[in-house]
Design an enzyme around this catalytic site. Structure first.
Site, PDB file in Angstrom:
ATOM      1  N   GLN A   3      -4.552  -1.373   9.547  1.00 28.06           N
ATOM      2  CA  GLN A   3      -4.460  -2.692   8.913  1.00 28.06           C
ATOM      3  C   GLN A   3      -5.070  -3.760   9.830  1.00 28.06           C
ATOM      4  O   GLN A   3      -4.713  -3.851  11.000  1.00 28.06           O
ATOM      5  CB  GLN A   3      -2.981  -3.008   8.611  1.00 28.06           C
ATOM      6  N   ASP A  14     -10.952   3.124   4.155  1.00 25.10           N
ATOM      7  CA  ASP A  14     -11.253   1.704   3.959  1.00 25.10           C
ATOM      8  C   ASP A  14     -12.764   1.474   3.881  1.00 25.10           C
ATOM      9  O   ASP A  14     -13.207   0.419   3.458  1.00 25.10           O
ATOM     10  CB  ASP A  14     -10.685   0.866   5.128  1.00 25.10           C
ATOM     11  N   LYS A  48       0.838  -1.205   0.000  1.00 25.93           N
ATOM     12  CA  LYS A  48       0.000   0.000   0.000  1.00 25.93           C
ATOM     13  C   LYS A  48       0.875   1.258   0.000  1.00 25.93           C
ATOM     14  O   LYS A  48       0.603   2.214  -0.729  1.00 25.93           O
ATOM     15  CB  LYS A  48      -0.943  -0.016   1.217  1.00 25.93           C
TER      16      LYS A  48
END
Ligand code: NDP
Length: 269
Positions: free
Chosen positions: A80, A103, A36
């Protein structure tokens, strides 16, 4: 899409920033975070990486998120997953400001998606929709079957397809006649996490098959949920690796760009 984003980002007066938080030392998560950050660099998004130890307190994580919520340089915050067991994932996700929730896992963004007026859509299902759109595959009126009902893939995937006028069936571990249901799908999306689960006999002739799963087969090789024999029947089949995975990262960049644009009021979406 990344090339397009790169141009858009270069045209912005202000630097766009994404904060990525990794708690612990899960090897797969480390790879995802690295990928990422690398993707951010490639398109010109500035990334702020935070690594907390495996035994970090939940309060430490919440304080970090609170400070990033206030940080004007940060347009998106990503925690994460999975988090270590002693940290409440819901509490951590709830702490992220909805407008920085790139997200799309937070309750506000999921709620807006359920209403059909999404702000930020979670990256994997959003990436699947973009794959379909960019390949010119229409969704309206089609029979779509989604395997898996997680909050991060299956459910938002089903909602996006429904919002795009597909007739959607969601299957899970308690579903009966799963094979027969799959065989009716014009668009079959598998997100269950079982190597080679979807076999040729479960696929309708010319169906579009999207493989979200990331698994290891018996030889330790990376593979999806869909058996390669599916290619005999499917009109489209996404590869693993190299299909939905890179699209997921692309949509993270996309979500970060639009979060920045909305925040800076440069243009409207
Ligand atoms: P979860 O484990 O949270 O959910 C799995 C879902 O599959 C559950 O709803 C479960 O049903 C269902 N399921 C499990 N076994 C079966 C079965 N035998 N028959 C029918 N349904 C079953 O996984 P995620 O949604 O987080 O991820 C799914 C897969 O996608 C994983 O392989 C993951 O690695 C991958 N993934 C890939 C991404 C990418 O970028 N390509 C991003 C995110 C995930 P139930 O609810 O009844 O337990």
């Amino acid at each position: 899409m990344r090339e397009e984003l790169k141009e858009k980002i270069a045209a912005q007066a202000k630097k766009i920033g994404l904060a990525v938080i990794l708690v612990g030392d899960d090897p797969a998560s480390q790879v995802y975070v690295r990928n990422k950050i690398k993707a951010c660099e490639e398109v010109g998004i500035f990334s702020f990486a935070y690594r907390l130890p495996q035994d970090a307190k939940e309060s430490e994580l919440l304080e970090l998120i609170a400070s990033l919520n206030e940080d004007e340089r940060v347009h998106g915050i990503l925690v994460q997953l999975p988090l270590p067991k002693h940290i409440d994932t819901d509490r951590a996700l709830k702490a992220i400001l909805p407008e920085k929730d790139v997200d799309g896992f937070g309750a506000e963004n999921l709620g807006l998606l359920a209403k059909g007026t999404p702000a930020t859509v979670s990256c994997t299902p959003f990436g699947v929709m973009k794959l379909l759109e960019r390949e010119g595959i229409s969704v309206a009126g089609k029979r779509a079957v989604v395997l898996g009902r997680s909050n991060i893939v299956g459910k938002p995937m089903a909602m996006l397809l429904l919002n795009a006028d597909a007739t959607v069936t969601v299957c899970h571990s308690k579903t009966k006649m799963l094979k027969e249901i799959c065989a009716e799908a014009d668009i079959l999306i598998s997100a269950i996490g079982k190597a080679n689960f979807v076999t040729e006999d479960m696929i309708k002739e010319n169906a579009v098959v999207i493989d979200v799963g990331i698994n290891r087969n018996e030889n330790g090789k990376l593979c999806g949920d869909v058996h390669p024999s599916a290619a005999n029947k499917a009109s489209y089949l996404t590869p693993v690796p190299g299909g939905v995975g890179p699209m997921t990262i692309t949509m993270l960049l996309w979500n970060t760009y639009y979060a920045a644009v909305r925040r800076e009021n440069v243009i409207s979406r």
